[in-house]
Design a protein around this motif. Structure first.
Motif, PDB file in Angstrom:
ATOM      1  N   ILE A 152      14.060  21.534  45.387  1.00 31.24           N
ATOM      2  CA  ILE A 152      13.667  22.888  45.035  1.00 31.24           C
ATOM      3  C   ILE A 152      12.536  22.622  43.911  1.00 31.24           C
ATOM      4  O   ILE A 152      11.586  23.314  43.850  1.00 31.24           O
ATOM      5  CB  ILE A 152      14.915  23.749  44.632  1.00 31.24           C
ATOM      6  N   HIS A 153      12.900  21.946  42.831  1.00 30.44           N
ATOM      7  CA  HIS A 153      12.264  21.738  41.635  1.00 30.44           C
ATOM      8  C   HIS A 153      12.111  20.304  41.292  1.00 30.44           C
ATOM      9  O   HIS A 153      13.037  19.592  40.805  1.00 30.44           O
ATOM     10  CB  HIS A 153      13.246  22.570  40.564  1.00 30.44           C
ATOM     11  N   ASN A 154      10.984  19.732  41.300  1.00 30.02           N
ATOM     12  CA  ASN A 154      10.916  18.381  41.177  1.00 30.02           C
ATOM     13  C   ASN A 154      11.070  18.034  39.755  1.00 30.02           C
ATOM     14  O   ASN A 154      10.857  16.882  39.261  1.00 30.02           O
ATOM     15  CB  ASN A 154       9.441  18.047  41.755  1.00 30.02           C
ATOM     16  N   LYS A 155      11.267  19.036  38.821  1.00 30.07           N
ATOM     17  CA  LYS A 155      11.539  18.612  37.386  1.00 30.07           C
ATOM     18  C   LYS A 155      13.169  18.841  36.968  1.00 30.07           C
ATOM     19  O   LYS A 155      13.585  18.917  35.970  1.00 30.07           O
ATOM     20  CB  LYS A 155      10.929  19.721  36.365  1.00 30.07           C
ATOM     21  N   TYR A 156      13.790  18.892  38.014  1.00 30.98           N
ATOM     22  CA  TYR A 156      15.065  18.601  38.030  1.00 30.98           C
ATOM     23  C   TYR A 156      15.715  17.420  37.340  1.00 30.98           C
ATOM     24  O   TYR A 156      15.249  16.502  38.102  1.00 30.98           O
ATOM     25  CB  TYR A 156      15.877  19.152  39.114  1.00 30.98           C
ATOM     26  N   ARG A 157      16.252  17.287  36.305  1.00 32.85           N
ATOM     27  CA  ARG A 157      16.597  16.167  35.865  1.00 32.85           C
ATOM     28  C   ARG A 157      18.199  15.412  36.143  1.00 32.85           C
ATOM     29  O   ARG A 157      18.073  14.566  37.056  1.00 32.85           O
ATOM     30  CB  ARG A 157      16.928  15.953  34.357  1.00 32.85           C
ATOM     31  N   ARG A 158      19.125  16.325  35.761  1.00 37.13           N
ATOM     32  CA  ARG A 158      20.529  15.523  36.505  1.00 37.13           C
ATOM     33  C   ARG A 158      21.632  16.712  36.132  1.00 37.13           C
ATOM     34  O   ARG A 158      21.350  17.794  35.388  1.00 37.13           O
ATOM     35  CB  ARG A 158      20.825  14.382  35.839  1.00 37.13           C
ATOM     36  N   MET A 159      22.588  16.291  36.651  1.00 38.16           N
ATOM     37  CA  MET A 159      23.790  17.357  36.431  1.00 38.16           C
ATOM     38  C   MET A 159      24.633  16.655  35.447  1.00 38.16           C
ATOM     39  O   MET A 159      25.154  15.546  35.707  1.00 38.16           O
ATOM     40  CB  MET A 159      24.493  17.789  37.793  1.00 38.16           C
ATOM     41  N   ILE A 160      25.485  17.399  34.657  1.00 39.93           N
ATOM     42  CA  ILE A 160      26.499  16.871  33.964  1.00 39.93           C
ATOM     43  C   ILE A 160      27.691  18.008  33.984  1.00 39.93           C
ATOM     44  O   ILE A 160      27.441  19.169  34.151  1.00 39.93           O
ATOM     45  CB  ILE A 160      26.160  16.381  32.507  1.00 39.93           C
ATOM     46  N   ARG A 161      29.088  17.076  33.818  1.00 39.84           N
ATOM     47  CA  ARG A 161      30.202  18.209  33.682  1.00 39.84           C
ATOM     48  C   ARG A 161      30.459  18.143  32.202  1.00 39.84           C
ATOM     49  O   ARG A 161      30.304  17.269  31.301  1.00 39.84           O
ATOM     50  CB  ARG A 161      31.339  17.337  34.355  1.00 39.84           C
ATOM     51  N   ALA A 162      30.849  19.554  31.895  1.00 41.56           N
ATOM     52  CA  ALA A 162      31.062  19.440  30.458  1.00 41.56           C
ATOM     53  C   ALA A 162      32.213  20.796  30.130  1.00 41.56           C
ATOM     54  O   ALA A 162      32.312  21.527  31.159  1.00 41.56           O
ATOM     55  CB  ALA A 162      29.872  20.011  29.690  1.00 41.56           C
ATOM     56  N   SER A 163      32.726  20.906  28.907  1.00 38.27           N
ATOM     57  CA  SER A 163      33.600  21.960  28.494  1.00 38.27           C
ATOM     58  C   SER A 163      33.386  22.304  27.356  1.00 38.27           C
ATOM     59  O   SER A 163      33.622  21.558  26.383  1.00 38.27           O
ATOM     60  CB  SER A 163      35.049  21.377  28.800  1.00 38.27           C
ATOM     61  N   ALA A 164      33.012  23.546  27.092  1.00 43.13           N
ATOM     62  CA  ALA A 164      32.687  24.212  25.752  1.00 43.13           C
ATOM     63  C   ALA A 164      33.964  24.120  24.937  1.00 43.13           C
ATOM     64  O   ALA A 164      34.051  24.018  23.667  1.00 43.13           O
ATOM     65  CB  ALA A 164      32.071  25.503  25.958  1.00 43.13           C
ATOM     66  N   LYS A 165      35.365  24.368  25.436  1.00 45.31           N
ATOM     67  CA  LYS A 165      36.502  24.486  25.122  1.00 45.31           C
ATOM     68  C   LYS A 165      36.741  23.134  24.337  1.00 45.31           C
ATOM     69  O   LYS A 165      37.386  22.902  23.482  1.00 45.31           O
ATOM     70  CB  LYS A 165      37.505  25.017  26.053  1.00 45.31           C
ATOM     71  N   THR A 166      36.759  22.282  25.145  1.00 45.51           N
ATOM     72  CA  THR A 166      37.226  20.983  24.825  1.00 45.51           C
ATOM     73  C   THR A 166      36.310  19.868  24.065  1.00 45.51           C
ATOM     74  O   THR A 166      36.725  18.864  23.515  1.00 45.51           O
ATOM     75  CB  THR A 166      37.953  19.944  26.027  1.00 45.51           C
ATOM     76  N   GLY A 167      35.252  20.196  24.279  1.00 49.17           N
ATOM     77  CA  GLY A 167      33.981  19.471  23.799  1.00 49.17           C
ATOM     78  C   GLY A 167      33.420  18.104  24.465  1.00 49.17           C
ATOM     79  O   GLY A 167      32.658  17.751  24.511  1.00 49.17           O
ATOM     80  N   ASP A 168      34.314  18.162  25.967  1.00 51.37           N
ATOM     81  CA  ASP A 168      33.867  17.004  26.743  1.00 51.37           C
ATOM     82  C   ASP A 168      32.498  17.189  27.293  1.00 51.37           C
ATOM     83  O   ASP A 168      32.221  18.279  27.708  1.00 51.37           O
ATOM     84  CB  ASP A 168      34.930  16.914  27.811  1.00 51.37           C
ATOM     85  N   GLY A 169      31.751  16.213  27.079  1.00 53.04           N
ATOM     86  CA  GLY A 169      30.351  16.323  27.819  1.00 53.04           C
ATOM     87  C   GLY A 169      29.423  16.981  27.063  1.00 53.04           C
ATOM     88  O   GLY A 169      28.112  16.826  27.476  1.00 53.04           O
ATOM     89  N   VAL A 170      29.666  17.372  25.796  1.00 54.55           N
ATOM     90  CA  VAL A 170      28.882  18.331  25.215  1.00 54.55           C
ATOM     91  C   VAL A 170      27.470  17.270  24.291  1.00 54.55           C
ATOM     92  O   VAL A 170      26.461  17.588  24.399  1.00 54.55           O
ATOM     93  CB  VAL A 170      29.537  19.116  24.092  1.00 54.55           C
ATOM     94  N   GLU A 171      28.075  16.038  23.709  1.00 53.08           N
ATOM     95  CA  GLU A 171      27.178  14.935  23.129  1.00 53.08           C
ATOM     96  C   GLU A 171      26.232  14.515  24.276  1.00 53.08           C
ATOM     97  O   GLU A 171      25.011  14.428  24.015  1.00 53.08           O
ATOM     98  CB  GLU A 171      28.099  13.891  22.629  1.00 53.08           C
TER      99      GLU A 171
END
Length: 866
Positions: A372-391
């Protein structure tokens, strides 16, 4: 195009005149000028090389390589030294993946095409042109309409023969000074004028398009005043996603390191600065302090309409989806990816699956998102509640920032005024105050458009221009808060009295992004003007009533069932995602014809009494817009009015849509590309193939129009057979026919006109051939005709066929000497091929007849026999 054929016969070669040829005509009629039979849909590199050899050997003047599935162009293209017209694009909304040219660069050897006069790259994927293009000394017409072009080389100023450069709907980094040096007029709005640099609906990363509406000496001065550029260490990151996806919480976690236990929905656009990490360390880039502005968009449907205020280039986009939404996550992610692509197709996008602590197993089809969009970079999993993946998210954002920083004029005053606007307590400043502050910071007038464009990119201010000289600078949060309040806290129905709007804006509402704000009557005017600018609303009764399609009921009214879709002209546009804003803008543009008893959130019924037609337009799914037109004679004419608006809106939204016409022949339903049918219709084909249906109908049958051939019986004042619908073979003198047709009472209907006292009918072929025999002795009548037609073409929204007809008429009148009888006769001879074509006359008369008596009063001048 007839003129070009006549010149080819007269001079023995193709003589292209850009005043007679538009991009529309080249894309539609190029096959008429090919010295070979185009039998290829796609070409391998081997086949392409063979075709180039043939073109070189037989000295072809025209070569058509549109939609050939080419991913590269070979250096051998330089062998085409005899070619004058080369078409390489994906013309006029031809969005089929099969056969689409995908090459992004032209080889330097194109400079060897020493006779090239027309280079058609409309709709192409070319992102830049080679410096060698400046060697094309004969190039007069360069068409980059709706292409992916981003930059133009400095050598373009060497194109001494260039008379027309089309950059409509392109997204450019900037307008280089080389273009200004060409000394051609700039065109920034819809125009039939071919000479000049057409920037209609173009967008710029740097600079303001409105600059190019100013006189050329002003534009020149603006470029002369530019000094060295520096890289501004500020940019914007936009968070998008459905409501409750957790966008606000992610931003809070990044900026403060904490998680808000209670986070109310965002109503509007919330802006947050990120200048340091939660532990106090400053954000740095290349050793210098960096400021990032996070813009948190509310997930409500209104944002599909409001995105255009803020979704710009020089931006990183973060799409947030909720991990718990397993069943819908692919569809939702794709929808938001399509949204970003349509508004900012050159910006990087990061996908965040938030709330991963609740579901770590959800998967997304990333390959589909990349498609769809050739500027799509990547997917990450995160949780604003626990902080996982935010860094990890922070690192991904910061990695994209260097490419999104903007080059700015070296001017300390810019920074001073920006700081002042950020700290101001007012919600907006008036034009005189803005001018005074610019003078205080010694910001020259020629630099102010660049300044405002930068402020808007950063989200510091929104610029509302009432008039060219009246620039109001508004606080974006104040503006969006008012718009959201109107959308979320007013009654449904679609039509709001101004008294209700006034009371709503005066009363603070729960969920307001700007707490306690009350808007005055003048401020209400600001807000409504911005909504109208982005076609979110329409004032239907001055100071009394506003139509806001977003407020319409979701379900269609019972009257909807009264419109039978059977036996209609049916056109459909399909895309990966079509926002409701598409149909809303269509309603606003066609409001004068909208049925006030049949409209809803995704559709409406329309009537045109002049054409005796009605239409139903609806977003049947989030991927398809359907328009059904019913009318005895003028269905295609009415359809063209919808098509013109739909294509314009789709292009403005940068949405690539496929266009089909549906038809039922012999009880079987099939569909085919609308342009394919139109091409064969104009070419006069008598039958065409429709995939999936074992029948070969006439193109006129598919378009619900008919070809009628009548014997031409000519003399100085010939008679014509008007017996197409009656027995008896009645003949009339052409003088009487002309006077009857072009009287105030002359009735145009489908492919016929009413003539004579008995209201008998004559078909257009007969009328056209008879009119072509008339001679006009007075060239002054032709000069007057030209002026009247030019004025009418500028005042009226004409369908494509009528614009083409008008172009032929006007261009045939070029060079007229109204004091020369010989000149008048030559012009009339040039007009005859047009007048003698019943299809041209049919298209023109049908459209103008719908506009009332204007046509009849204008055309009397040139059909009254001597």
């Amino acid at each position: 195009m007839e003129r070009l054929w006549e010149e080819k016969e007269r001079y023995g070669k193709l003589h292209l005149d850009i005043y007679s040829v538009s991009a529309e005509e080249i894309s539609l009629f190029i096959e008429d000028f090919l010295p070979y039979e185009r039998h290829y849909a796609t070409l391998t590199q081997k086949q392409l090389l063979s075709l180039i050899e043939d073109a070189n050997r037989f000295q072809w003047e025209v070569l058509d390589l549109t939609c050939c599935g080419l991913d590269t162009l070979p250096d051998e293209i330089g062998k085409l030294t005899s070619v004058q017209l080369l078409a390489l694009g994906n013309n006029f909304f031809s969005k089929a993946k099969t056969g689409r040219n995908t090459f992004t660069v032209l080889p330097d050897t194109i400079a060897k095409m020493r006779n090239l006069e027309v280079l058609d790259l409309q709709g192409s994927c070319v992102t830049s042109l080679p410096q060698s293009i400046g060697q094309l000394s004969k190039l007069r017409y360069l068409d980059l309409y709706d292409s992916k072009i981003r930059t133009l080389p400095d050598s373009i100023e060497n194109l001494s023969s260039l008379r027309s450069l089309h950059l409509g709907y392109c997204h450019l980094k900037e307008i280089p000074y080389a273009l200004v040096k060409l000394n051609l007029p700039f065109i920034i709005d819809d125009s039939t004028e071919y000479r000049g640099i057409n920037l209609t609906n173009a967008t710029l990363d740097e600079g303001e398009l409105s600059l190019f509406a100013r006189p050329h000496d002003f534009i020149e001065a603006a470029y002369q005043n530019r000094t060295a550029k520096h890289t501004a260490k500020e940019c914007k990151v936009i968070f998008l996603g459905d409501g409750a996806a957790g966008k606000s919480c992610l931003i809070e976690r990044i900026v403060t390191g904490s998680f808000p236990e209670e986070s109310p929905p965002t109503d509007g656009v919330k802006m947050t600065k990120w200048e340091k990490y939660p532990d106090g360390r400053p954000l740095l880039i290349q050793g210098e302090p960096l400021t990032i502005r996070f813009l948190d968009f509310g997930g409500q449907e209104i944002m599909h309409s409001m995105h255009r205020c803020f979704l710009t280039s020089n931006t990183v986009y973060v799409v947030v989806c909720e991990s718990r939404n397993d069943a819908e996550i692919d569809r939702v992610a794709a929808r938001w990816m399509e949204t970003v692509k349509s508004f900012a197709r050159d910006c990087p996008v990061i996908l965040v699956l938030n709330k991963s602590d609740l579901n770590r197993n959800v998967e997304v089809k990333e390959r589909d998102l990349q498609a769809i969009h050739n500027k799509y970079r990547r997917m990450i999993r995160a949780s604003a509640k626990t902080g996982d993946g935010v860094e990890q998210l922070e690192r991904l954002i910061l990695a994209e920032i260097p490419d999104c920083l903007r080059k700015m004029t070296e001017n300390a005053g810019f920074l001073g005024l920006k700081q002042e606007l950020e700290n101001m307590t007012e919600d907006y400043i008036y034009p005189d105050r803005f001018q005074e502050r610019c003078d205080h910071y010694q910001i020259e007038e020629s630099q102010r458009t660049e300044l405002l464009n930068w402020f808007q990119d950063l989200g510091v201010a929104y610029t509302y221009t009432a008039l060219l000289s009246e620039v109001y600078v508004l606080n974006p949060e104040w503006l969006t808060n008012g718009i959201y309040r109107l959308i979320l806290h007013t009654p449904k129905g679609g039509f709001l009295p101004h008294s209700v709007i006034r009371e709503t804006l005066r009363t603070p509402a729960p969920g307001d992004n700007v707490q306690g704000k009350r808007y005055s009557d003048r401020e209400m005017g600001f807000i409504l003007q911005v909504m109208r600018k982005f076609e979110i609303s329409l004032e239907v009764e001055r100071d009394v009533l506003e139509m806001i399609p977003l407020k319409m009921e979701k379900n269609a009214p019972p009257r909807y069932r009264d419109f039978s879709k059977a036996d209609t002209l049916h056109l459909r546009w399909e895309a990966g995602y079509l926002p409701n804003n598409l149909i809303h803008r269509l309603m606003i543009r066609k409001y004068s014809e909208m049925d006030r008893e049949c409209y809803w959130l995704t559709g409406a019924w329309f009537h045109n009494t002049d054409l005796d037609c009605e239409a139903l337009a609806e977003l049947s799914t989030e991927r398809a817009l359907d328009v059904y037109v019913r009318g005895k004679h003028n269905a295609r004419v009415y359809m063209e009015s919808f098509r013109k608006e739909a294509l314009d809106i789709l292009r403005a939204l940068h949405i690539e849509a496929k266009e089909y016409i549906y038809c039922t022949i012999g009880g079987q339903e099939g569909r085919i590309g609308y342009r394919d049918v139109l091409k064969q219709y104009f070419d006069g084909k008598t039958e065409m193939y429709i995939p999936g249906i074992d029948v070969y109908p006439h193109p006129g049958e598919v378009l619900r129009e008919n070809y009628v051939t009548v014997e031409y019986r000519g003399a100085k004042y010939p008679t014509m057979n008007i017996n197409q619908y009656y027995e008896g073979g009645t003949h009339m003198n052409i003088r009487d026919v002309a006077n009857s047709i072009f009287s105030e009472s002359g009735a145009v209907s489908g492919n016929t006109v009413n003539v004579g006292a008995g209201d008998q009918k004559a078909d257009f072929d007969a009328v056209a051939k008879a009119l072509a025999a008339i001679k006009i002795p007075d060239p002054k009548k032709l000069a007057m005709l030209k002026k009247q037609l030019e004025a009418l073409s500028k005042d009226s929204d004409l369908p494509m066929t009528a614009k083409m007809s008008m172009t032929y008429l006007l261009q045939s009148l070029n060079g007229l000497d109204e004091n020369s009888q010989e000149s008048g006769n030559k012009v009339w001879d040039a007009l005859k091929p047009f007048i003698g074509d019943g299809e041209n006359l049919s298209a023109t008369l049908s459209v103008f007849g719908a506009l009332g008596g204007k046509l009849f009063s204008i055309l009397k001048a040139f059909v009254t026999p001597a």
